[in-house]
Write a protein that holds these residues in place. Sequence first.
Motif, PDB file in Angstrom:
ATOM      1  N   ASN A 183      16.205  11.990   9.566  1.00  0.00           N
ATOM      2  CA  ASN A 183      16.670  11.556  10.892  1.00  0.00           C
ATOM      3  C   ASN A 183      15.833  10.430  11.479  1.00  0.00           C
ATOM      4  OD1 ASN A 183      18.732  13.408  10.758  1.00  0.00           O
ATOM      5  ND2 ASN A 183      17.718  14.918  12.048  1.00  0.00           N
ATOM      6  N   LYS A 184      14.613  10.260  10.997  1.00  0.00           N
ATOM      7  CA  LYS A 184      13.759   9.169  11.469  1.00  0.00           C
ATOM      8  C   LYS A 184      13.865   7.952  10.553  1.00  0.00           C
ATOM      9  CE  LYS A 184      10.659  12.071  14.051  1.00  0.00           C
ATOM     10  NZ  LYS A 184       9.305  12.419  14.397  1.00  0.00           N
ATOM     11  N   SER A 185      14.829   7.990   9.650  1.00  0.00           N
ATOM     12  CA  SER A 185      15.120   6.888   8.731  1.00  0.00           C
ATOM     13  C   SER A 185      13.935   6.490   7.852  1.00  0.00           C
ATOM     14  CB  SER A 185      15.627   5.664   9.509  1.00  0.00           C
ATOM     15  OG  SER A 185      16.819   5.987  10.184  1.00  0.00           O
ATOM     16  N   LEU A 186      13.069   7.436   7.563  1.00  0.00           N
ATOM     17  CA  LEU A 186      11.967   7.151   6.649  1.00  0.00           C
ATOM     18  C   LEU A 186      12.446   7.160   5.203  1.00  0.00           C
ATOM     19  CD1 LEU A 186       9.171   9.305   8.319  1.00  0.00           C
ATOM     20  CD2 LEU A 186       9.475   6.836   8.433  1.00  0.00           C
ATOM     21  N   CYS A 187      13.431   7.981   4.940  1.00  0.00           N
ATOM     22  CA  CYS A 187      14.020   8.051   3.600  1.00  0.00           C
ATOM     23  C   CYS A 187      15.380   8.719   3.708  1.00  0.00           C
ATOM     24  CB  CYS A 187      13.105   8.817   2.635  1.00  0.00           C
ATOM     25  SG  CYS A 187      12.897  10.561   3.013  1.00  0.00           S
ATOM     26  N   SER A 188      16.074   8.765   2.592  1.00  0.00           N
ATOM     27  CA  SER A 188      17.334   9.496   2.521  1.00  0.00           C
ATOM     28  C   SER A 188      17.196  10.531   1.412  1.00  0.00           C
ATOM     29  CB  SER A 188      18.497   8.548   2.218  1.00  0.00           C
ATOM     30  OG  SER A 188      18.444   8.122   0.869  1.00  0.00           O
ATOM     31  N   TRP A 189      18.134  11.440   1.340  1.00  0.00           N
ATOM     32  CA  TRP A 189      18.095  12.445   0.275  1.00  0.00           C
ATOM     33  C   TRP A 189      18.133  11.784  -1.098  1.00  0.00           C
ATOM     34  CZ3 TRP A 189      16.337  17.064   1.232  1.00  0.00           C
ATOM     35  CH2 TRP A 189      16.504  17.605   2.515  1.00  0.00           C
ATOM     36  N   ASP A 190      18.686  10.568  -1.179  1.00  0.00           N
ATOM     37  CA  ASP A 190      18.749   9.843  -2.452  1.00  0.00           C
ATOM     38  C   ASP A 190      17.395   9.295  -2.896  1.00  0.00           C
ATOM     39  OD1 ASP A 190      21.440  10.283  -2.825  1.00  0.00           O
ATOM     40  OD2 ASP A 190      22.045   8.381  -1.919  1.00  0.00           O
ATOM     41  N   ASN A 191      16.413   9.291  -2.014  1.00  0.00           N
ATOM     42  CA  ASN A 191      15.073   8.796  -2.347  1.00  0.00           C
ATOM     43  C   ASN A 191      14.094   9.927  -2.658  1.00  0.00           C
ATOM     44  OD1 ASN A 191      15.825   6.773   0.328  1.00  0.00           O
ATOM     45  ND2 ASN A 191      15.568   5.915  -1.705  1.00  0.00           N
ATOM     46  N   ILE A 192      14.586  11.169  -2.736  1.00  0.00           N
ATOM     47  CA  ILE A 192      13.690  12.328  -2.832  1.00  0.00           C
ATOM     48  C   ILE A 192      13.773  13.010  -4.185  1.00  0.00           C
ATOM     49  CG2 ILE A 192      13.242  14.654  -1.931  1.00  0.00           C
ATOM     50  CD1 ILE A 192      14.097  13.636   0.823  1.00  0.00           C
ATOM     51  N   LEU A 193      12.601  13.277  -4.733  1.00  0.00           N
ATOM     52  CA  LEU A 193      12.435  14.226  -5.835  1.00  0.00           C
ATOM     53  C   LEU A 193      11.861  15.480  -5.203  1.00  0.00           C
ATOM     54  CD1 LEU A 193      11.860  15.440  -8.687  1.00  0.00           C
ATOM     55  CD2 LEU A 193       9.782  14.042  -8.727  1.00  0.00           C
ATOM     56  N   PHE A 194      12.511  16.619  -5.424  1.00  0.00           N
ATOM     57  CA  PHE A 194      12.023  17.890  -4.887  1.00  0.00           C
ATOM     58  C   PHE A 194      11.740  18.814  -6.062  1.00  0.00           C
ATOM     59  CE2 PHE A 194      11.729  21.932  -2.885  1.00  0.00           C
ATOM     60  CZ  PHE A 194      11.387  21.698  -1.572  1.00  0.00           C
ATOM     61  N   ILE A 195      10.517  19.355  -6.100  1.00  0.00           N
ATOM     62  CA  ILE A 195      10.121  20.304  -7.134  1.00  0.00           C
ATOM     63  C   ILE A 195       9.949  21.662  -6.464  1.00  0.00           C
ATOM     64  CG2 ILE A 195       8.479  20.851  -8.964  1.00  0.00           C
ATOM     65  CD1 ILE A 195       7.586  17.864  -8.828  1.00  0.00           C
TER      66      ILE A 195
END
Length: 160
Positions: A87-99
């Motif tokens: 929501n703060k436009s730091l990233c989108s879900w497309d920029n995330i790797l989640f382990i």
Amino acid sequence: MISYIFCDVDGVLTDGGYIVDHEGNISKRFHTRDIDCLSRLVKKGYKVFCITSSNDNCTIKKMEAVGIYLIYNCLDKNDYIEDYFINKSLCSWDNILFIGDGINDLKCMSRCKIKSCPKDASKFILNIEDIVISDVCGGHGCVEDIVYKLSDDLRILIND
């Protein structure tokens, strides 16, 4: 392109077990290769966050010692990432790797671009479509194994 990495702690960086002494102090075992791997990712410019629902001192002290940002006492990881990053436009879900490894990671993992887990993760996690599964159990070097498997996607070399 992946620029943010969120890594669960208990069950990923540790084997998920706690050692509690007679005074109630908690100890955990972290694998050195995983911590070193996360540190290398930070040095390469990735935004690395360890995220956990626990708030024990051993995790806080370990992450402080190695300079990895820790989000702790986080009961809803999805809402936290949504509120403070998306929501703060730091990233989108497309920029995330989640382990992650547990049911409390499921919602985040279903939304992010690349999702991965240790080989002993919850069956709910292991059954996520397109998940990258480590050949190693949590707490035994699974983060390094995952980064190695994704090194082409992450455009990194572990040993440089």
